[in-house]
Motif scaffolding. Structure first.
Motif, PDB file in Angstrom:
ATOM      1  N   SER A 171       0.815  -1.220   0.000  1.00  0.00           N
ATOM      2  CA  SER A 171       0.000   0.000   0.000  1.00  0.00           C
ATOM      3  C   SER A 171       0.847   1.267   0.000  1.00  0.00           C
ATOM      4  N   ASP A 172       2.060   1.189  -0.526  1.00  0.00           N
ATOM      5  CA  ASP A 172       2.941   2.350  -0.514  1.00  0.00           C
ATOM      6  C   ASP A 172       2.480   3.481  -1.422  1.00  0.00           C
ATOM      7  N   ASN A 173       1.706   3.155  -2.459  1.00  0.00           N
ATOM      8  CA  ASN A 173       1.237   4.196  -3.368  1.00  0.00           C
ATOM      9  C   ASN A 173      -0.157   3.840  -3.875  1.00  0.00           C
ATOM     10  N   PRO A 174      -0.834   4.775  -4.528  1.00  0.00           N
ATOM     11  CA  PRO A 174      -2.204   4.500  -5.002  1.00  0.00           C
ATOM     12  C   PRO A 174      -2.304   3.291  -5.936  1.00  0.00           C
ATOM     13  N   ARG A 175      -1.286   3.046  -6.761  1.00  0.00           N
ATOM     14  CA  ARG A 175      -1.339   1.903  -7.676  1.00  0.00           C
ATOM     15  C   ARG A 175      -1.302   0.589  -6.902  1.00  0.00           C
ATOM     16  N   ASP A 176      -0.456   0.493  -5.882  1.00  0.00           N
ATOM     17  CA  ASP A 176      -0.407  -0.708  -5.043  1.00  0.00           C
ATOM     18  C   ASP A 176      -1.764  -0.936  -4.370  1.00  0.00           C
ATOM     19  N   GLN A 177      -2.367   0.142  -3.881  1.00  0.00           N
ATOM     20  CA  GLN A 177      -3.666   0.042  -3.222  1.00  0.00           C
ATOM     21  C   GLN A 177      -4.743  -0.413  -4.203  1.00  0.00           C
ATOM     22  N   GLU A 178      -4.679   0.104  -5.431  1.00  0.00           N
ATOM     23  CA  GLU A 178      -5.648  -0.280  -6.456  1.00  0.00           C
ATOM     24  C   GLU A 178      -5.530  -1.770  -6.796  1.00  0.00           C
ATOM     25  N   ILE A 179      -4.301  -2.232  -6.967  1.00  0.00           N
ATOM     26  CA  ILE A 179      -4.079  -3.646  -7.294  1.00  0.00           C
ATOM     27  C   ILE A 179      -4.589  -4.529  -6.160  1.00  0.00           C
ATOM     28  N   ALA A 180      -4.257  -4.185  -4.936  1.00  0.00           N
ATOM     29  CA  ALA A 180      -4.707  -4.986  -3.789  1.00  0.00           C
ATOM     30  C   ALA A 180      -6.231  -4.969  -3.673  1.00  0.00           C
ATOM     31  N   SER A 181      -6.853  -3.835  -3.993  1.00  0.00           N
ATOM     32  CA  SER A 181      -8.309  -3.730  -3.829  1.00  0.00           C
ATOM     33  C   SER A 181      -9.081  -4.653  -4.768  1.00  0.00           C
ATOM     34  N   THR A 185      -9.444 -14.266  -2.271  1.00  0.00           N
ATOM     35  CA  THR A 185     -10.222 -14.789  -1.144  1.00  0.00           C
ATOM     36  C   THR A 185     -11.344 -15.691  -1.630  1.00  0.00           C
ATOM     37  N   ARG A 186     -12.067 -15.252  -2.649  1.00  0.00           N
ATOM     38  CA  ARG A 186     -13.148 -16.089  -3.208  1.00  0.00           C
ATOM     39  C   ARG A 186     -12.596 -17.418  -3.704  1.00  0.00           C
ATOM     40  N   GLU A 187     -11.466 -17.364  -4.408  1.00  0.00           N
ATOM     41  CA  GLU A 187     -10.866 -18.596  -4.933  1.00  0.00           C
ATOM     42  C   GLU A 187     -10.410 -19.525  -3.813  1.00  0.00           C
ATOM     43  N   ALA A 188      -9.828 -18.962  -2.763  1.00  0.00           N
ATOM     44  CA  ALA A 188      -9.353 -19.789  -1.642  1.00  0.00           C
ATOM     45  C   ALA A 188     -10.517 -20.485  -0.953  1.00  0.00           C
ATOM     46  N   ILE A 189     -11.611 -19.767  -0.763  1.00  0.00           N
ATOM     47  CA  ILE A 189     -12.780 -20.371  -0.117  1.00  0.00           C
ATOM     48  C   ILE A 189     -13.389 -21.442  -1.027  1.00  0.00           C
ATOM     49  N   ALA A 190     -13.455 -21.171  -2.308  1.00  0.00           N
ATOM     50  CA  ALA A 190     -14.006 -22.155  -3.248  1.00  0.00           C
ATOM     51  C   ALA A 190     -13.115 -23.393  -3.334  1.00  0.00           C
ATOM     52  N   ALA A 191     -11.795 -23.202  -3.351  1.00  0.00           N
ATOM     53  CA  ALA A 191     -10.865 -24.330  -3.478  1.00  0.00           C
ATOM     54  C   ALA A 191     -10.625 -25.038  -2.153  1.00  0.00           C
ATOM     55  N   GLN A 192     -10.915 -24.363  -1.041  1.00  0.00           N
ATOM     56  CA  GLN A 192     -10.641 -24.901   0.292  1.00  0.00           C
ATOM     57  C   GLN A 192      -9.167 -25.254   0.463  1.00  0.00           C
ATOM     58  N   SER A 193      -8.311 -24.457  -0.173  1.00  0.00           N
ATOM     59  CA  SER A 193      -6.872 -24.664  -0.067  1.00  0.00           C
ATOM     60  C   SER A 193      -6.157 -23.435  -0.626  1.00  0.00           C
ATOM     61  N   ALA A 194      -4.842 -23.493  -0.619  1.00  0.00           N
ATOM     62  CA  ALA A 194      -4.032 -22.434  -1.215  1.00  0.00           C
ATOM     63  C   ALA A 194      -3.684 -22.759  -2.664  1.00  0.00           C
ATOM     64  N   HIS A 195      -4.283 -23.782  -3.209  1.00  0.00           N
ATOM     65  CA  HIS A 195      -4.044 -24.191  -4.597  1.00  0.00           C
ATOM     66  C   HIS A 195      -4.946 -23.361  -5.497  1.00  0.00           C
ATOM     67  N   ILE A 196      -4.602 -22.093  -5.652  1.00  0.00           N
ATOM     68  CA  ILE A 196      -5.419 -21.170  -6.433  1.00  0.00           C
ATOM     69  C   ILE A 196      -4.554 -20.478  -7.468  1.00  0.00           C
ATOM     70  N   ASP A 197      -5.212 -19.922  -8.469  1.00  0.00           N
ATOM     71  CA  ASP A 197      -4.501 -19.200  -9.515  1.00  0.00           C
ATOM     72  C   ASP A 197      -4.203 -17.781  -9.063  1.00  0.00           C
ATOM     73  N   ALA A 198      -3.112 -17.249  -9.555  1.00  0.00           N
ATOM     74  CA  ALA A 198      -2.760 -15.862  -9.288  1.00  0.00           C
ATOM     75  C   ALA A 198      -3.669 -14.956 -10.111  1.00  0.00           C
ATOM     76  N   VAL A 199      -3.844 -13.746  -9.643  1.00  0.00           N
ATOM     77  CA  VAL A 199      -4.657 -12.758 -10.350  1.00  0.00           C
ATOM     78  C   VAL A 199      -3.774 -12.041 -11.364  1.00  0.00           C
ATOM     79  N   SER A 200      -4.242 -11.958 -12.597  1.00  0.00           N
ATOM     80  CA  SER A 200      -3.498 -11.274 -13.644  1.00  0.00           C
ATOM     81  C   SER A 200      -3.290  -9.817 -13.269  1.00  0.00           C
ATOM     82  N   GLY A 201      -2.076  -9.360 -13.404  1.00  0.00           N
ATOM     83  CA  GLY A 201      -1.748  -7.983 -13.070  1.00  0.00           C
ATOM     84  C   GLY A 201      -1.390  -7.777 -11.608  1.00  0.00           C
ATOM     85  N   ALA A 202      -1.479  -8.829 -10.827  1.00  0.00           N
ATOM     86  CA  ALA A 202      -1.159  -8.733  -9.394  1.00  0.00           C
ATOM     87  C   ALA A 202      -0.283  -9.921  -8.993  1.00  0.00           C
TER      88      ALA A 202
END
Length: 151
Positions: free
Chosen positions: A97-107, A114-131
């Motif tokens: 969150s050091d700058n507005p772009r970091d905050q935008e990406i995290a948002s 989080t949705r993917e982790a809950i759906a997968a019930q594990s950490a075996h999830i895909d990364a988000v494009s651009g993040a």
């Protein structure tokens, strides 16, 4: 002598076409793996199970905090809420969150992860494009929390 330049043009065009055909033949016929494939946690036993099918071991209920993962853009840390070994929620405690772009990406990335982790019930999830960095940190912190919950 007038045929010699024409021959060079024809041979040059034929060589160019042959080269293009060869390049296209070498092109992979399947989609390349995502650029963030390295961010996905390798498959392995899930921390909430004992490893044997149908076996019932102790199931964790409560919250577990994952490690703080340092990324190129800042720290990422998550806390997992579990009910009987099932992921019911993931809260991001730290995100870049050091700058507005970091905050935008995290948002936009954190809710999707989080949705993917809950759906997968594990950490075996895909990364988000651009993040990619935020995704990698999230996945690693999530895995560390699940590891703690499992043992």
């Amino acid at each position: 002598m007038t045929r010699n330049p024409l021959r060079r043009v024809v041979l040059g065009a034929a060589a160019t076409v042959s080269g293009i055909v060869l390049l296209l033949a070498l092109k992979p016929h399947s989609a390349p793996p995502p650029a963030l494939a390295h961010a996905t946690v390798p498959a392995g036993p899930r921390p909430s199970s004992s490893g044997a099918p149908g076996a019932s071991g102790p199931k964790h209920t409560g919250t577990v905090t994952g490690d703080t993962e340092q990324t190129d853009y800042g720290p990422v840390q998550v806390q997992v809420t579990l009910a009987n070994g099932r992921i019911t929620g993931v809260t991001a405690l730290q995100t870049p969150s050091d700058n507005p772009r970091d905050q935008e990406i995290a948002s936009y990335a954190i809710p999707q992860l989080t949705r993917e982790a809950i759906a997968a019930q594990s950490a075996h999830i895909d990364a988000v494009s651009g993040a990619s960095y935020t995704s990698a940190g999230y996945i690693q912190s999530l895995q560390s929390a699940l590891d703690r919950a499992g043992g």
